[in-house]
Motif scaffolding. Sequence first.
Motif, PDB file in Angstrom:
ATOM      1  N   ALA A 216      -5.647   1.932  -1.829  1.00  0.00           N
ATOM      2  CA  ALA A 216      -6.096   0.526  -1.540  1.00  0.00           C
ATOM      3  C   ALA A 216      -6.171   0.272  -0.025  1.00  0.00           C
ATOM      4  CB  ALA A 216      -5.317  -0.677  -2.375  1.00  0.00           C
ATOM      5  N   ASP A 217      -5.206   0.349   0.403  1.00  0.00           N
ATOM      6  CA  ASP A 217      -5.077   0.523   1.925  1.00  0.00           C
ATOM      7  C   ASP A 217      -3.999   1.119   2.465  1.00  0.00           C
ATOM      8  OD1 ASP A 217      -3.005  -1.800   2.995  1.00  0.00           O
ATOM      9  OD2 ASP A 217      -4.038  -2.371   1.114  1.00  0.00           O
ATOM     10  N   GLY A 218      -3.891   1.760   3.421  1.00  0.00           N
ATOM     11  CA  GLY A 218      -2.783   2.633   3.840  1.00  0.00           C
ATOM     12  C   GLY A 218      -2.097   3.643   2.781  1.00  0.00           C
ATOM     13  N   THR A 219      -0.879   3.270   2.502  1.00  0.00           N
ATOM     14  CA  THR A 219      -0.145   4.045   1.746  1.00  0.00           C
ATOM     15  C   THR A 219      -0.254   3.328   0.200  1.00  0.00           C
ATOM     16  OG1 THR A 219       1.869   3.207   2.186  1.00  0.00           O
ATOM     17  CG2 THR A 219       1.271   5.375   3.286  1.00  0.00           C
ATOM     18  N   ARG A 220      -0.648   2.146   0.001  1.00  0.00           N
ATOM     19  CA  ARG A 220      -0.821   1.356  -1.123  1.00  0.00           C
ATOM     20  C   ARG A 220      -1.991   1.939  -2.073  1.00  0.00           C
ATOM     21  NH1 ARG A 220       0.734  -3.722  -2.588  1.00  0.00           N
ATOM     22  NH2 ARG A 220       1.470  -3.806  -0.105  1.00  0.00           N
ATOM     23  N   LEU A 221      -1.382   2.628  -3.197  1.00  0.00           N
ATOM     24  CA  LEU A 221      -2.244   3.203  -4.339  1.00  0.00           C
ATOM     25  C   LEU A 221      -2.630   2.170  -5.227  1.00  0.00           C
ATOM     26  CD1 LEU A 221      -0.601   6.815  -4.817  1.00  0.00           C
ATOM     27  CD2 LEU A 221      -2.333   6.116  -3.178  1.00  0.00           C
ATOM     28  N   THR A 222      -3.772   2.188  -5.991  1.00  0.00           N
ATOM     29  CA  THR A 222      -3.828   1.284  -7.012  1.00  0.00           C
ATOM     30  C   THR A 222      -4.526   1.868  -8.292  1.00  0.00           C
ATOM     31  OG1 THR A 222      -4.900  -0.847  -7.637  1.00  0.00           O
ATOM     32  CG2 THR A 222      -6.273   0.674  -6.190  1.00  0.00           C
ATOM     33  N   SER A 223      -4.423   1.396  -9.333  1.00  0.00           N
ATOM     34  CA  SER A 223      -4.713   2.475 -10.507  1.00  0.00           C
ATOM     35  C   SER A 223      -6.295   1.960 -10.808  1.00  0.00           C
ATOM     36  CB  SER A 223      -3.949   2.077 -11.738  1.00  0.00           C
ATOM     37  OG  SER A 223      -3.848   0.449 -12.003  1.00  0.00           O
ATOM     38  N   TYR A 224      -6.819   3.256 -10.996  1.00  0.00           N
ATOM     39  CA  TYR A 224      -8.240   3.064 -11.312  1.00  0.00           C
ATOM     40  C   TYR A 224      -8.504   3.891 -13.005  1.00  0.00           C
ATOM     41  CZ  TYR A 224     -13.239   4.208 -11.799  1.00  0.00           C
ATOM     42  OH  TYR A 224     -14.581   4.356 -12.181  1.00  0.00           O
TER      43      TYR A 224
END
Length: 660
Positions: A216-224
């Motif tokens: 999502a940004d930087g080291t922030r992962l988001t689920s898809y």
Amino acid sequence: MAILAAMSSLLPSCVKSEAMTVTSPDGRIAVDFKIAPDGGIYYAVSRDGEVLVDSSRLGLRCRETEIGRAAKVRSVRHSTFDETWQPVWGEESSIRNHYNEMRVDLREDDDCGTLYSLVFRVFDDGVGFRYEIPQQDAIDSLTIMDELTEFALAEDGVAWSIPWDHEYYEHLYEPSLISRLDTVCSPLTIKLTDSCYMAIHEAALTDYAAMNLRVADGTRLTSYLTPWSSGEKVFTACPFCSPWRTMIVAVNPGDLILSRLMLNLNEPCALAETDWIQPQRYIGIWWAMHRKTHTWASGPQHGATTENTKRYIDFAAAHGYGGVLVEGWNEGWDGDWSAEGDKFSFTKSYPDFDIEEITRYAAEKGVRLIGHHETGGAATNYENQMDSAFALCHRLGINSVKTGYVNMLLDGKELHSSQYGVRHYRKVIETAARNHVMIDNHEPVMPTGLQRTYPNLMTQEGVRGCEYDAWSPDGGNPPEHTVTIPFTRCLAGPVDYTPGIFNYDNPVPPYTRPQCTIAKQLALALVLYSPLQMSADMIENYENRPELEFLTRCPTNWEKTVVPEARIGEFLTIARKDIDSDDWYIGSITNANAHQVKLNLDFLDPDTEYVAKVFADGNGADYRTNPYPVEISEKPVTAGGTLALNLAQGGGAAVIISKK
Ligand code: NOJ
Ligand code: CA
């Protein structure tokens, strides 16, 4: 790494409220849950006070409403669970399921007023959480457009990944910084720091879409979530539970392999009787088709003939293999089968394959025919025939079937990892179970531990397996691949990699062949766990090869597993104790670099004399120039001692340790 001072430091500055916290039984891992003043819901994970996963958003965006946007707490309940259970088969004979749970019951403060819960389970080896939506008057079904779950990793560590949409996960895992990841599938294995390894995945995916991850940004992962072709992610009725989102947290990479968190988060066995489920090694009429000396299709080179199958049955009986897989036995292979899967019949065999006679002959020899249901992705054609296909298997004593879905889309439309695919695969497992048939599923959705509930789901592919050593234009699986997948794909469950090629002859450029020594192939049969495992070569290549002894003796069901040394992509040694005897089996593998192992044998019984039979890389072995030499030797060993193993470049060692 930041020290967890107070939960407020984990949340956006606007967030002020009391943390709801649950810790692991040993107190080291903590999960904090919070509601921001704007009503958004967040969690964070720490270990020994160090943040591992920073404040991360939770929620489900549905067509009807959004969950996690204006949340109000209704109640928070804590509980503890501690039980030890026995899997029907596996890497150990008993598994402890010990966690602290925090159930946060919530209500969405909007017109819909949806009731829902976030359930967190914290184990000594990691965390699982899921969304639960109870039955309620206001809403009876939901269309999930997006899951909002995030994983805001505290460091820009190294992650080993494959793209989410590559053909059936048949790809080489690449390391990269978390912040550089594209959209990838889980399990996503991460080295956060020198003493913190994590694997993000999911458990109990039964009627939902698979979870992929993107930055999502930087080291922030988001689920898809893998979408339906129409764009929605999940259709569901209430009550409903999402799959568990899981994070294994480990000090070293070997402990990732030993975690049973995913299995613990699946439902207990749903089958009343399981005696018919039998782990075993088998052989198959298979490699010859991949090497193009035989064909799946009918004609002069047809591999699945009665005569050829009987030859394989004789070999299996003589060497203690439990089954013979035969591909190309049924109508539908003539033509472009992966494009025309609806031509497959799962009950009509080719005229030169006398299935009645073959199964009679196999039974006489104490061997089972292993069925093959390649669908070419035509899932509906398969579903239409499934009951009669498995009933035929049951009648003929065929107690395991390999399934396959070679087509980028199911039914020309839906992705394998979509809810459509997930539903189809579960239907196959359940129908097979009713007919007492074990399943080996190729081109699957990534496994999530369903074998706890349906132990007839023995093994799955979902990996760039040994078939690439037959025909891949890049020359075959590189040596680091098999030292990486135990820490990535294999965390999702048993893998049908099918090692065991003994003849590397290939006169055709680019001379594709296994990029490892024969001793490493033996070791892979132990390292890459699968309760059904094929020794993949043609039987003529096994004649007069003394090293075959390791493949024929190595069990596929274990009492205990230990991982004495492990480094992702570099080397790995696993020792396992047989469930039916006092014998230990060891597999040790390396990448393109030679590696010396000084194995501490402290896992053996004390004050007991053992003999180690070692299948090692022989003189001058090297995966590029001289892959064949295997040196077989015996030496006395005891629990206080060590065993030295010298692994060649791209090499390995396989060991059987028995009591004297
Ligand atoms: C792909 C599978 O992975 C392979 O094992 C099988 O031989 C072919 N499909 C044909 O079904
Ligand atoms: Ca495949």
